[in-house]
Design an enzyme around this catalytic site. Structure first.
Site, mmCIF file in Angstrom:
data_model
loop_
_atom_site.group_PDB
_atom_site.id
_atom_site.type_symbol
_atom_site.label_atom_id
_atom_site.label_comp_id
_atom_site.label_asym_id
_atom_site.label_seq_id
_atom_site.Cartn_x
_atom_site.Cartn_y
_atom_site.Cartn_z
ATOM 1 N N SER A 1 1.091 0.883 -1.507
ATOM 2 C CA SER A 1 -0.131 1.344 -0.652
ATOM 3 C C SER A 1 0.771 2.210 0.084
ATOM 4 O O SER A 1 2.089 2.130 0.742
ATOM 5 C CB SER A 1 -0.164 -0.185 0.547
ATOM 6 O OG SER A 1 0.679 -1.205 1.119
ATOM 7 N N ASN B 1 11.702 -2.094 -3.081
ATOM 8 C CA ASN B 1 9.861 -2.753 -2.127
ATOM 9 C C ASN B 1 10.482 -4.045 -1.439
ATOM 10 O O ASN B 1 10.121 -4.872 -1.676
ATOM 11 C CB ASN B 1 8.542 -2.428 -3.102
ATOM 12 C CG ASN B 1 7.888 -3.086 -2.195
ATOM 13 O OD1 ASN B 1 7.368 -3.101 -1.046
ATOM 14 N ND2 ASN B 1 6.350 -3.143 -3.004
ATOM 15 N N ARG C 1 2.496 -1.889 10.534
ATOM 16 C CA ARG C 1 3.292 -1.006 9.501
ATOM 17 C C ARG C 1 3.910 0.466 8.942
ATOM 18 O O ARG C 1 4.399 0.706 7.894
ATOM 19 C CB ARG C 1 2.543 -1.543 8.130
ATOM 20 C CG ARG C 1 1.832 -2.329 7.302
ATOM 21 C CD ARG C 1 0.634 -3.189 6.717
ATOM 22 N NE ARG C 1 0.326 -4.133 6.689
ATOM 23 C CZ ARG C 1 0.502 -5.578 5.982
ATOM 24 N NH1 ARG C 1 2.189 -5.912 5.787
ATOM 25 N NH2 ARG C 1 -0.024 -5.895 5.885
ATOM 26 N N HIS D 1 6.451 1.503 -1.470
ATOM 27 C CA HIS D 1 5.878 1.310 -1.488
ATOM 28 C C HIS D 1 4.145 1.152 -2.085
ATOM 29 O O HIS D 1 4.128 2.071 -2.627
ATOM 30 C CB HIS D 1 5.088 1.320 -0.044
ATOM 31 C CG HIS D 1 6.198 0.453 1.123
ATOM 32 N ND1 HIS D 1 6.730 -0.358 1.729
ATOM 33 C CD2 HIS D 1 7.016 0.913 1.814
ATOM 34 C CE1 HIS D 1 7.446 -0.871 2.026
ATOM 35 N NE2 HIS D 1 8.162 0.456 2.506
ATOM 36 N N ASP E 1 21.101 -2.883 7.491
ATOM 37 C CA ASP E 1 22.411 -3.707 7.521
ATOM 38 C C ASP E 1 23.129 -3.917 6.152
ATOM 39 O O ASP E 1 24.486 -2.669 6.336
ATOM 40 C CB ASP E 1 22.461 -4.686 8.448
ATOM 41 C CG ASP E 1 22.987 -4.524 10.001
ATOM 42 O OD1 ASP E 1 21.811 -3.823 10.001
ATOM 43 O OD2 ASP E 1 22.969 -5.299 11.005
ATOM 44 N N HIS F 1 9.527 -4.143 7.965
ATOM 45 C CA HIS F 1 8.615 -3.556 8.431
ATOM 46 C C HIS F 1 9.354 -4.705 9.837
ATOM 47 O O HIS F 1 9.556 -4.656 11.334
ATOM 48 C CB HIS F 1 7.195 -3.508 9.361
ATOM 49 C CG HIS F 1 6.471 -3.913 7.881
ATOM 50 N ND1 HIS F 1 6.751 -2.003 7.460
ATOM 51 C CD2 HIS F 1 6.150 -3.974 7.361
ATOM 52 C CE1 HIS F 1 5.556 -1.892 6.408
ATOM 53 N NE2 HIS F 1 5.598 -2.719 6.895
ATOM 54 N N TYR G 1 -3.493 -3.457 -3.074
ATOM 55 C CA TYR G 1 -2.564 -2.981 -4.056
ATOM 56 C C TYR G 1 -2.663 -3.095 -5.297
ATOM 57 O O TYR G 1 -1.461 -3.329 -6.013
ATOM 58 C CB TYR G 1 -1.101 -4.883 -3.737
ATOM 59 C CG TYR G 1 -0.987 -4.802 -2.390
ATOM 60 C CD1 TYR G 1 -0.354 -3.819 -1.951
ATOM 61 C CD2 TYR G 1 -1.688 -5.815 -2.169
ATOM 62 C CE1 TYR G 1 -0.117 -4.703 -0.375
ATOM 63 C CE2 TYR G 1 -1.329 -5.747 0.002
ATOM 64 C CZ TYR G 1 -0.237 -5.743 0.289
ATOM 65 O OH TYR G 1 -0.418 -5.416 1.496
HETATM 66 O O1 CA2 Z 1 2.500 -1.370 -0.099
HETATM 67 C C1 CA2 Z 1 3.548 -2.573 -0.238
HETATM 68 O O2 CA2 Z 1 4.340 -2.046 -0.747
HETATM 69 C C2 CA2 Z 1 4.646 -2.971 0.816
HETATM 70 O O3 CA2 Z 1 5.569 -3.471 0.128
HETATM 71 C C3 CA2 Z 1 3.488 -4.539 -0.034
HETATM 72 C C4 CA2 Z 1 3.485 -5.813 1.753
HETATM 73 C C5 CA2 Z 1 3.303 -4.934 3.238
HETATM 74 O O4 CA2 Z 1 2.846 -6.085 3.776
HETATM 75 C C6 CA2 Z 1 3.972 -4.364 3.564
HETATM 76 O O5 CA2 Z 1 3.614 -3.682 4.665
HETATM 77 C C7 CA2 Z 1 3.917 -2.702 2.520
HETATM 78 C C8 CA2 Z 1 3.058 -6.831 0.645
HETATM 79 C C9 CA2 Z 1 3.560 -7.841 -0.262
HETATM 80 C C10 CA2 Z 1 2.426 -8.456 -1.294
HETATM 81 O O6 CA2 Z 1 1.677 -8.908 -0.365
HETATM 82 C C11 CA2 Z 1 0.003 -9.905 -1.050
HETATM 83 C C12 CA2 Z 1 -0.704 -10.326 0.052
HETATM 84 C C13 CA2 Z 1 -2.337 -10.958 -0.742
HETATM 85 C C14 CA2 Z 1 -1.891 -10.764 -1.920
HETATM 86 C C15 CA2 Z 1 -1.492 -9.914 -2.971
HETATM 87 C C16 CA2 Z 1 0.143 -9.358 -2.846
#
Ligand code: CA2
Length: 149
Positions: free
Chosen positions: A103, A75, A112, A101, A88, A81, A24
């Site tokens: 990533s 986001n 994902r 996103h 909705d 997912h 990220y």
């Molecule tokens: O890539 C993205 O922006 C996501 O929306 C980020 C989500 C993930 O579940 C999506 O599949 C893609 C996760 C949010 C951030 O989660 C963190 C987890 C650990 C450390 C920092 C952030």
């Protein structure tokens, strides 16, 4: 008058910059907000930047955008997912919707790759880290200037 854009961030995005920088990036959500504010100023857009770890709060925010905002950039984090309810709510929003996103969700685990949010969005931007929010503002600006695109 400047058009308002809601920028909505879902669960765990408040943790950015603390862990998983290899996926990220190193920017915090505050850094991303600052970048988005700078771009919005240049594009003459007003932004309302929010984050919540709660599905219902995000749905309420989309409802709040109705009648207030010309566009929503979202986001939705992991809710991307899973959440038919958020889809909705976005479907009930009349303006432009752009999905972001950090990533590249298409290069990650199969679960994902499916996005409910994408079904309500004019377009999706992924894989460019925090810069994706700037690209999303450019896309919103373009869509608002030229609605037929
Ligand atoms: O890539 C993205 O922006 C996501 O929306 C980020 C989500 C993930 O579940 C999506 O599949 C893609 C996760 C949010 C951030 O989660 C963190 C987890 C650990 C450390 C920092 C952030």
């Amino acid at each position: 008058m400047a058009a308002t854009v809601f920028i909505l961030n879902g669960p765990n995005l408040n943790l950015l910059g603390e862990r998983r920088p290899e996926i990220y990036g190193h920017e915090t959500l505050g850094d991303i907000e600052a970048r988005a504010r700078e771009r919005a100023l240049a594009l003459d857009l007003e932004i309302d930047f929010r984050q919540s770890n709660h599905e219902g709060a995000l749905i309420d925010a989309v409802h709040d955008a109705r009648g207030k905002a010309a566009a929503v950039i979202v986001n939705a984090g992991g809710l991307t997912h899973t959440s038919v309810a958020l889809l909705d709510a976005l479907d009930a929003f009349d303006g432009v919707v752009v999905e972001v996103h950090l990533s590249n969700i298409h290069r990650r685990a199969a679960f994902r790759r499916r996005s409910y949010v994408a079904q309500a969005a004019q377009g999706s931007i992924c894989g460019f880290g925090g810069h994706g929010y700037v690209l999303a503002l450019d896309a919103v600006h373009d869509l608002l200037e030229r609605p037929s695109r």
